[in-house]
Scaffold this active site. Structure first.
Site, PDB file in Angstrom:
ATOM      1  N   HIS A  21      -0.426   4.451  -0.026  1.00  0.00           N
ATOM      2  CA  HIS A  21      -1.156   5.636   0.439  1.00  0.00           C
ATOM      3  C   HIS A  21      -0.519   6.137   1.735  1.00  0.00           C
ATOM      4  CE1 HIS A  21      -4.151   3.458  -2.020  1.00  0.00           C
ATOM      5  NE2 HIS A  21      -4.509   4.672  -2.387  1.00  0.00           N
ATOM      6  N   SER A  80      -4.156  -5.417   1.634  1.00  0.00           N
ATOM      7  CA  SER A  80      -2.957  -5.245   2.463  1.00  0.00           C
ATOM      8  C   SER A  80      -3.230  -5.542   3.932  1.00  0.00           C
ATOM      9  CB  SER A  80      -2.404  -3.820   2.313  1.00  0.00           C
ATOM     10  OG  SER A  80      -1.711  -3.723   1.086  1.00  0.00           O
ATOM     11  N   ASP A  96       0.845  -1.192   0.000  1.00  0.00           N
ATOM     12  CA  ASP A  96       0.000   0.000   0.000  1.00  0.00           C
ATOM     13  C   ASP A  96       0.887   1.251   0.000  1.00  0.00           C
ATOM     14  OD1 ASP A  96      -1.885   1.961   0.333  1.00  0.00           O
ATOM     15  OD2 ASP A  96      -2.962   0.941   1.940  1.00  0.00           O
TER      16      ASP A  96
END
Lengths: 218, 458
Positions: free
Chosen positions: A107, A158, A105
């Site tokens: 982000h 995730s 991930d």
């Protein structure tokens, strides 16, 4: 020589506006004036950073301003720390937290908001970035002697990597050594409880509350 | 494969762009520039009006976004280089961006087209719970509930919670399986709804490049479907995304890109979010050669795009882009409310109205509960979202502003409360695959109420 009130006003202003150079300069003035570092932290830095955190929670200021304020506060600590008696712990730390976005991930803005909120609320934060594998969380937590491992994910795919961290902690008998808090888009309080995390924060403000609560229990 | 030549240019820039530290990119190239541009171009949210009606400000917002795109470029986090373009290169490229396309096949084919602010033609309606986790056993009926809605022109899939009962895991073989599982289940849902040719937004389970590269191939997703390419917030890409791009260009697939700036993040508040959205959509064209452009500015605490300041941001950035580019834009409706709540419908009405009158080509969604609660989504909200778009097409922005100002107070105080409503199997009859009387009653009640506020449902 400046009075304590004048120093307090100048330092608070420098930290609140994210001026790290000015903040460090005022910190040197404080030391020259014989102000106790502990007093600087308790009566100037802590209330200023609390106000910064509150303003972010009300979205009157945003991530860049909050991070700059945290950096300015670090500049003050860098000046004050050598003046602290040998053997004393860090001025600011309410606890040490290793934080990152889990493997797979990328982000990281939400996680950075949480990291900054924790910092301005007095926690020492080690930000591992994003796409962090489970073993990197554990290695950092052990090396830095963290109190809390904080993991974020915006992706369902995730989430298994969060579970991996918890499982390894259980298997290695380190479950009680580090508290684990989780958050991010698909994470809910129910899921956190189900996988055995110690805490769940739905946003940056709640993460601070949870971190405080987790460390109070210790 | 008209993008094959440009692809090489993009990959060259990826390798040769200036090396830039990520923190410096975030703070200096993005945050500092956004702050400066908001001030210089006098972009201002008055806190009262929620749909911009000032064409001059929309054009200034475009110029500010263009300058940001030129100054910042896109950071490739895999190698720490920025992909950059001159202003002339940007302007010469975006003027030839696609403004129309046919998606899907046979009698399910649908022609999409760009729209202007206050355009009387209806936007394309995209149905589907993008970004929402769906229990594996509910994936097919939920997707069928969207596809069976006549107003839905094309669909976008949700995310599978499990694959054959196992946890799908990013960057693992499970991710390949989940990409294929998405394809087989959504194709079956389309078959059952009698719309085998409907275009599908995919591969939604491709958190990494792996599922996209595997499931966009023989027997999987088709060139007539449209394929998702994300930009990492803010203004970043990486090798995995560029791997997807390369594969999609070589398979001649339709490229759809999205950019979700974070409110309160590096771009700051409503004004900064509008500027960075413009920059992001321009850069999506430069780096991904996208056919359709999506946005969903996200609130840092609510995770939705329905907060008043974000509605204004959406309206301004869409007007800036539709007045100055040929882009086909879409906006994802992402409310905090879930099925069987009025909140969901009020929030959807606000976003769909703001987006439609601001010139979007496509309305996407609905991502109910902001995708947070598993299976809390249904086709009825996509029907409603589309109906609002059809009803408000051609409405003046001034009138729409007055209507949205009356809708927002109906849900604003609930934004922080997670009104998740009911899961699909409680909101729909699982045998007939129709909304329950309760959910349909709420839908009728809200439509009547909004009709009285001035939304002329057809």
């Amino acid at each position: 020589m400046k009075t304590f009130e004048e120093i307090a006003e100048a330092m608070s202003q420098a930290v609140a506006t994210g001026d790290d150079t000015q903040a460090a300069a005022v910190a040197r003035e404080a030391l020259a004036a014989g102000v106790e570092p502990q007093r600087v932290f308790e009566q100037i830095i802590a209330p200023t950073l609390t106000e910064i955190g509150d303003r972010f929670q009300r979205l009157e200021i945003f991530l860049p301003e909050m991070m700059m304020a945290a950096d300015a506060a670090k500049a003050v600590f860098a000046v004050l720390q050598p003046a602290i008696e040998f053997g004393k712990t860090s001025l600011a730390s309410q606890g040490r937290i290793v934080i990152g976005t889990v493997a797979g991930d990328v982000h990281d803005i939400g996680k950075n908001m949480v990291a900054s909120m924790l910092e301005v609320n007095g926690f020492e934060v080690i930000n591992l970035g994003c796409d962090v594998p489970p073993d990197a969380f554990l290695r950092a937590a052990r090396e830095k002697q963290a109190d809390i491992i904080a993991m974020s994910s915006l992706l369902t795919t995730s989430l298994p990597y969060m579970k991996d961290v918890l499982e390894v902690l259980r298997e290695s008998g380190e479950q009680g050594r580090f508290k684990v808090m989780v958050g991010g888009g698909p994470v809910t309080a129910e899921w956190a409880q189900q996988v055995g995390a110690d805490g769940y924060g739905k946003d940056a403000a709640e993460a601070v509350t949870i971190a405080r609560r987790l460390l109070q229990r210790q | 494969m008209r993008n094959a030549g440009r692809l090489l240019d993009i990959l060259d820039r990826m390798e040769k762009g200036p090396v830039t530290d990520e923190k410096e990119f975030d703070t200096r190239y993005v945050a500092a520039n956004v702050k400066r541009l908001v001030k210089e171009y006098e972009i201002k949210f008055d806190g009262v009006n929620l749909i911009n009606t000032d064409d001059a400000m929309a054009d200034r917002c475009f110029q500010a976004g263009l300058e940001l795109a030129e100054k910042a470029g896109v950071l490739c986090t895999s190698n720490g280089r920025r992909l950059v373009w001159s202003r002339r290169e940007i302007l010469d490229t975006i003027k030839y961006a696609p403004s129309s396309i046919v998606i899907g096949t046979s009698h399910d084919a649908h022609r999409e087209y760009r729209r202007d602010p206050e355009d009387p033609r209806p936007p394309t309606v995209i149905g589907g719970p993008i970004g929402q986790t769906l229990p594996e056993d509910l994936f097919l009926p939920i997707m069928q509930s969207y596809i069976q809605e006549p107003i839905v022109d094309t669909i976008i899939t949700g995310t599978l919670e499990t694959v054959y009962g196992r946890d799908p895991r990013t960057k693992s073989p499970w991710e390949i399986l989940v990409g294929w599982r998405e394809a087989e289940l959504v194709f079956e849902a389309a078959r059952r709804a009698g719309r085998q040719g409907i275009a599908i937004g995919c591969v939604e389970n491709a958190a990494s490049d792996i599922p996209e590269l595997s499931a966009t191939s023989y027997g999987g997703f088709r060139p007539t479907d449209w394929h998702h390419m994300a930009m990492i917030s803010e203004l970043k890409t990486n090798y995995e995304l560029l791997n997807k791009l390369t594969h999609l260009v070589r398979t001649d697939s339709i490229l759809h890109s999205f950019y979700n700036p974070i409110y309160g993040g590096w771009a700051g508040g409503a004004e900064g979010v509008a500027v960075i959205t413009v920059a992001g959509e321009i850069l999506l064209q430069m780096v991904y050669m996208t056919t359709t452009h999506s946005q969903c500015p996200t609130h840092p605490f609510f995770m939705s795009d329905t907060a008043p300041e974000i509605l204004w941001s959406i309206s301004l950035s869409c007007q800036a882009l539709t007045r100055n580019t040929p882009f086909m834009l879409d906006v994802l409706t992402s409310p905090v409310g879930g099925p069987c709540t009025k909140t969901l419908l009020y929030e959807s009405a606000a976003v769909a109205t703001a987006a439609t009158v601001s010139g979007v080509a496509r309305l996407m969604g609905v991502r109910s509960t902001c995708g947070k609660f598993k299976g809390h989504s249904s086709g009825l909200e996509a029907r409603f979202n589309g109906e609002v778009g059809h009803a408000t097409a051609g409405m003046s922005r001034a009138q729409a502003n007055e209507i949205v100002k009356q809708i927002v107070p109906k849900y604003k105080d609930l934004l922080g409360t997670e009104p998740k409503g009911k899961r699909f199997d409680e909101a729909y009859d699982m045998w007939t695959l129709r909304p329950t009387a309760e959910w349909l009653g709420i839908y009728d009640e809200v439509k009547d109420e909004l009709g009285r506020l001035g939304i002329p449902f057809k």
